[in-house]
Design a protein around this motif. Structure first.
Motif, mmCIF file in Angstrom:
data_model
loop_
_atom_site.group_PDB
_atom_site.id
_atom_site.type_symbol
_atom_site.label_atom_id
_atom_site.label_comp_id
_atom_site.label_asym_id
_atom_site.label_seq_id
_atom_site.Cartn_x
_atom_site.Cartn_y
_atom_site.Cartn_z
ATOM 1 N N ALA A 189 0.814 -1.208 0.000
ATOM 2 C CA ALA A 189 0.000 0.000 0.000
ATOM 3 C C ALA A 189 0.847 1.258 0.000
ATOM 4 C CB ALA A 189 -0.917 0.002 1.223
ATOM 5 N N ALA A 190 2.059 1.177 0.565
ATOM 6 C CA ALA A 190 2.900 2.359 0.666
ATOM 7 C C ALA A 190 3.985 2.389 -0.407
ATOM 8 C CB ALA A 190 3.540 2.419 2.047
ATOM 9 N N ASP A 223 -11.582 -1.178 -3.524
ATOM 10 C CA ASP A 223 -11.094 0.095 -3.010
ATOM 11 C C ASP A 223 -9.630 0.236 -3.383
ATOM 12 O OD1 ASP A 223 -12.566 1.995 -0.656
ATOM 13 O OD2 ASP A 223 -10.438 2.349 -0.997
ATOM 14 N N ILE A 224 -9.065 1.438 -3.167
ATOM 15 C CA ILE A 224 -7.663 1.663 -3.509
ATOM 16 C C ILE A 224 -6.735 1.498 -2.323
ATOM 17 C CG2 ILE A 224 -8.185 3.234 -5.399
ATOM 18 C CD1 ILE A 224 -7.248 5.479 -3.452
ATOM 19 N N SER A 225 -7.238 1.607 -1.123
ATOM 20 C CA SER A 225 -6.389 1.535 0.066
ATOM 21 C C SER A 225 -6.425 0.111 0.601
ATOM 22 C CB SER A 225 -6.862 2.529 1.132
ATOM 23 O OG SER A 225 -6.039 2.444 2.275
ATOM 24 N N VAL A 226 -5.430 -0.689 0.198
ATOM 25 C CA VAL A 226 -5.479 -2.113 0.508
ATOM 26 C C VAL A 226 -5.338 -2.365 2.006
ATOM 27 C CG1 VAL A 226 -3.000 -2.508 0.122
ATOM 28 C CG2 VAL A 226 -4.617 -4.368 -0.233
ATOM 29 N N ASP A 227 -4.525 -1.567 2.721
ATOM 30 C CA ASP A 227 -4.402 -1.752 4.162
ATOM 31 C C ASP A 227 -5.726 -1.489 4.859
ATOM 32 O OD1 ASP A 227 -1.813 -2.514 4.092
ATOM 33 O OD2 ASP A 227 -0.965 -0.667 4.918
ATOM 34 N N TYR A 228 -6.358 -0.380 4.517
ATOM 35 C CA TYR A 228 -7.631 -0.016 5.139
ATOM 36 C C TYR A 228 -8.707 -1.037 4.795
ATOM 37 C CZ TYR A 228 -11.273 3.118 6.890
ATOM 38 O OH TYR A 228 -12.314 3.667 7.592
ATOM 39 N N ASP A 255 -5.073 7.218 0.756
ATOM 40 C CA ASP A 255 -4.181 6.231 1.348
ATOM 41 C C ASP A 255 -4.806 5.783 2.672
ATOM 42 O OD1 ASP A 255 -3.819 8.491 2.881
ATOM 43 O OD2 ASP A 255 -1.639 8.473 2.795
ATOM 44 N N ALA A 256 -4.058 5.033 3.479
ATOM 45 C CA ALA A 256 -4.645 4.518 4.730
ATOM 46 C C ALA A 256 -5.094 5.651 5.644
ATOM 47 C CB ALA A 256 -3.643 3.617 5.435
ATOM 48 N N LEU A 257 -4.253 6.694 5.790
ATOM 49 C CA LEU A 257 -4.638 7.811 6.646
ATOM 50 C C LEU A 257 -5.809 8.579 6.040
ATOM 51 C CD1 LEU A 257 -4.293 9.643 9.067
ATOM 52 C CD2 LEU A 257 -2.429 10.823 7.854
ATOM 53 N N GLY A 258 -5.790 8.814 4.737
ATOM 54 C CA GLY A 258 -6.886 9.529 4.091
ATOM 55 C C GLY A 258 -8.209 8.805 4.234
ATOM 56 N N LEU A 290 -1.036 15.693 -0.101
ATOM 57 C CA LEU A 290 0.332 16.119 -0.426
ATOM 58 C C LEU A 290 1.355 15.147 0.147
ATOM 59 C CD1 LEU A 290 0.003 19.955 0.225
ATOM 60 C CD2 LEU A 290 -0.144 18.742 -1.962
ATOM 61 N N ARG A 291 1.113 14.648 1.357
ATOM 62 C CA ARG A 291 2.008 13.653 1.952
ATOM 63 C C ARG A 291 2.030 12.381 1.123
ATOM 64 N NH1 ARG A 291 1.813 9.284 4.622
ATOM 65 N NH2 ARG A 291 -0.452 9.275 4.495
ATOM 66 N N HIS A 292 0.854 11.970 0.656
ATOM 67 C CA HIS A 292 0.751 10.774 -0.182
ATOM 68 C C HIS A 292 1.498 10.978 -1.497
ATOM 69 C CE1 HIS A 292 -2.122 7.590 -2.137
ATOM 70 N NE2 HIS A 292 -0.880 7.158 -2.043
ATOM 71 N N VAL A 293 1.297 12.131 -2.128
ATOM 72 C CA VAL A 293 1.969 12.410 -3.398
ATOM 73 C C VAL A 293 3.491 12.446 -3.208
ATOM 74 C CG1 VAL A 293 2.328 14.194 -5.163
ATOM 75 C CG2 VAL A 293 0.009 13.539 -4.496
ATOM 76 N N ASN A 294 3.959 12.975 -2.092
ATOM 77 C CA ASN A 294 5.401 12.973 -1.823
ATOM 78 C C ASN A 294 5.971 11.564 -1.896
ATOM 79 O OD1 ASN A 294 5.693 15.723 -1.466
ATOM 80 N ND2 ASN A 294 5.640 15.634 0.774
#
Length: 336
Positions: A31-32, A131-136, A61-64, A238-242
Motif C-alpha cells: 500500500a505504501a 477500493d484503492i487503500s489495501v491496508d484499510y 491512502d490509509a490515513l486519508g 500532499l504527503r501521499h503524493v510525496n
C-alpha cells in the motif's frame, strides 16, 4: 468525495490466519509503495498544467481513508446519513427489485459498513469490496469476516474510475454493483457516463447513491467543516503524493479551500498556496505564487431527471429511485 484508485498488477492471494482463510482472497499489494512510471507521468502532467491538478484518488491512502470515515460522522457532512436513511427505509423494496443477488460488488467500499447494512436484505453468496487503500480495506474485511463467517469475501484493490474489471471466476449472473456515497459525483459527466456504460457491459444491475443539487449554504460546509477534518483530508494528499512521486510538498505551505461552482453544479476542493512555494520532484519542479491553487476534487450534484437521463444514455432501463425525507440525496436502482 472520491474513492478512487491505483493501477494494480495481478498478484498471488495473501495468506491469512483468519478463520475460513480459504474463503478470504485479498489482492496482495504494497500500500505504501512508490509510484509506477505511469503514475509519475500522470502526476507530473497535472502539476505542470497551467491550472495545476492532482487526481482525487491520492486522497485515499490509509490515513486519508481513516480521515474520510471520520468526516462522515460530522454534522455538516449529510450524504452518509441521508443515504443510510434511504437504505434503512427501503432495503426490502430494493431487495425485491434486485433478487436474486449472488454477488454484491461494492465500489469504493472503504470500511464496508454501508454494504454490510444491506447484507441481511440482499443475502448475497459473495461480497466483493473494491477500493484503492489495501491496508484499510484489509482491516475492514477482517472485521466483516468475524461477523459473517459464511460469506465468501473477495476484496480487490483496483482503479475503477476508468472501468471495472471483474475476476474471471465471478458468477456471471446475479451481479449487483453497489456504488454508494455519491462517489459518482467525483467524475465529470463524460467520465461518469463512460463508467456507467462499462458497468452496464458487465450485465450487472446497479444501486447507486447520488447527491442532489441544493443551496450553497448546505453544500459548502459539507466540504469545509468547523473541525477542519476535511482540510486535513485534503492536505494529507500532499504527503501521499510525496511518497508516490518523490516530491517535497510541505503541508504547512498550503490551505484547504472548497467552493460551490454553481454554473457546473459541483463542489470543488483546492489546495491554495499561502506563500511563494517551490515544489521539486525527480527531474522537474514548479513554482506556485501566493493564492495559486491545485485542484484536487470535484463533487458533481444532480437533479433526479438529470441523473436518470445519464442512466438511460448509458443503456439502463427499469429505473427506480428513493430519496430521503429532505430530498437532499437519492438512491437509484437500474438494470440494463
Amino acid at each position: 468525495m472520491a474513492h478512487p484508485q491505483k493501477h494494480p498488477q495481478p498478484a498471488r492471494p495473501l495468506q491469512t490466519a483468519a478463520p475460513h482463510a480459504a474463503r478470504l482472497r485479498l489482492v496482495e499489494q504494497a500500500a505504501a509503495r512508490p509510484g509506477t512510471p505511469a503514475e509519475h507521468l500522470a502526476l507530473e502532467a497535472g502539476l505542470l498544467a497551467p491550472n495545476a491538478r492532482i487526481e482525487p484518488k491520492y486522497l485515499y491512502d490509509a490515513l486519508g481513508s481513516t480521515l474520510f470515515s471520520a468526516i462522515t460522522l460530522l454534522p455538516e457532512y449529510y450524504p452518509t446519513r441521508c443515504e443510510a436513511e434511504i437504505l434503512a427505509a427501503h432495503d426490502q423494496d430494493i431487495a425485491a427489485l434486485a433478487q436474486p443477488v449472488r454477488t454484491l460488488i461494492d465500489l469504493g467500499a472503504g470500511d464496508c459498513v454501508k454494504a454490510e447494512r444491506l447484507l441481511p436484505a440482499l443475502r448475497p453468496a459473495c461480497y466483493m469490496p473494491v477500493d484503492i487503500s489495501v491496508d484499510y480495506l484489509g482491516q475492514a474485511v477482517q472485521r466483516l469476516k468475524r461477523g459473517h463467517p459464511d460469506l465468501d469475501i473477495v476484496p480487490i484493490e483496483q482503479d475503477f474510475s476508468a472501468g471495472l474489471t471483474l475476476p474471471p471466476r465471478l458468477a456471471q449472473d446475479g451481479r449487483l454493483v453497489f456504488f454508494p456515497g455519491s462517489s459518482i459525483g467525483n467524475l465529470d459527466p463524460a467520465r461518469a457516463l463512460a463508467l456507467l456504460r462499462n458497468l452496464a457491459s458487465l450485465d450487472a444491475q446497479i444501486l447507486i447513491g447520488v447527491d442532489r443539487v441544493k443551496a450553497r449554504d448546505i453544500l459548502e460546509p459539507a466540504y469545509d467543516d468547523a473541525l477542519h477534518l476535511t482540510a486535513a483530508f485534503n492536505l494529507n494528499l500532499l504527503r501521499h503524493v510525496n511518497h508516490v512521486l518523490g516530491s517535497d510538498f510541505d503541508a504547512r505551505d498550503w490551505e484547504h479551500h472548497a467552493r460551490y461552482n454553481e454554473a457546473e453544479q459541483r463542489v470543488e476542493m483546492h489546495l491554495r498556496a499561502l506563500r511563494d512555494v517551490r515544489v521539486a520532484w525527480p527531474g522537474e519542479r514548479r513554482h506556485f505564487t501566493p493564492g495559486e491553487t491545485i485542484h484536487t476534487e470535484n463533487s458533481y450534484k444532480y437533479t433526479i431527471d438529470g441523473f436518470e437521463g445519464l442512466l438511460r444514455e448509458a443503456g439502463y432501463r427499469n429505473i427506480r429511485h428513493w430519496s430521503d425525507t429532505r430530498d437532499w440525496f437519492t438512491v437509484f436502482h437500474a438494470r440494463r
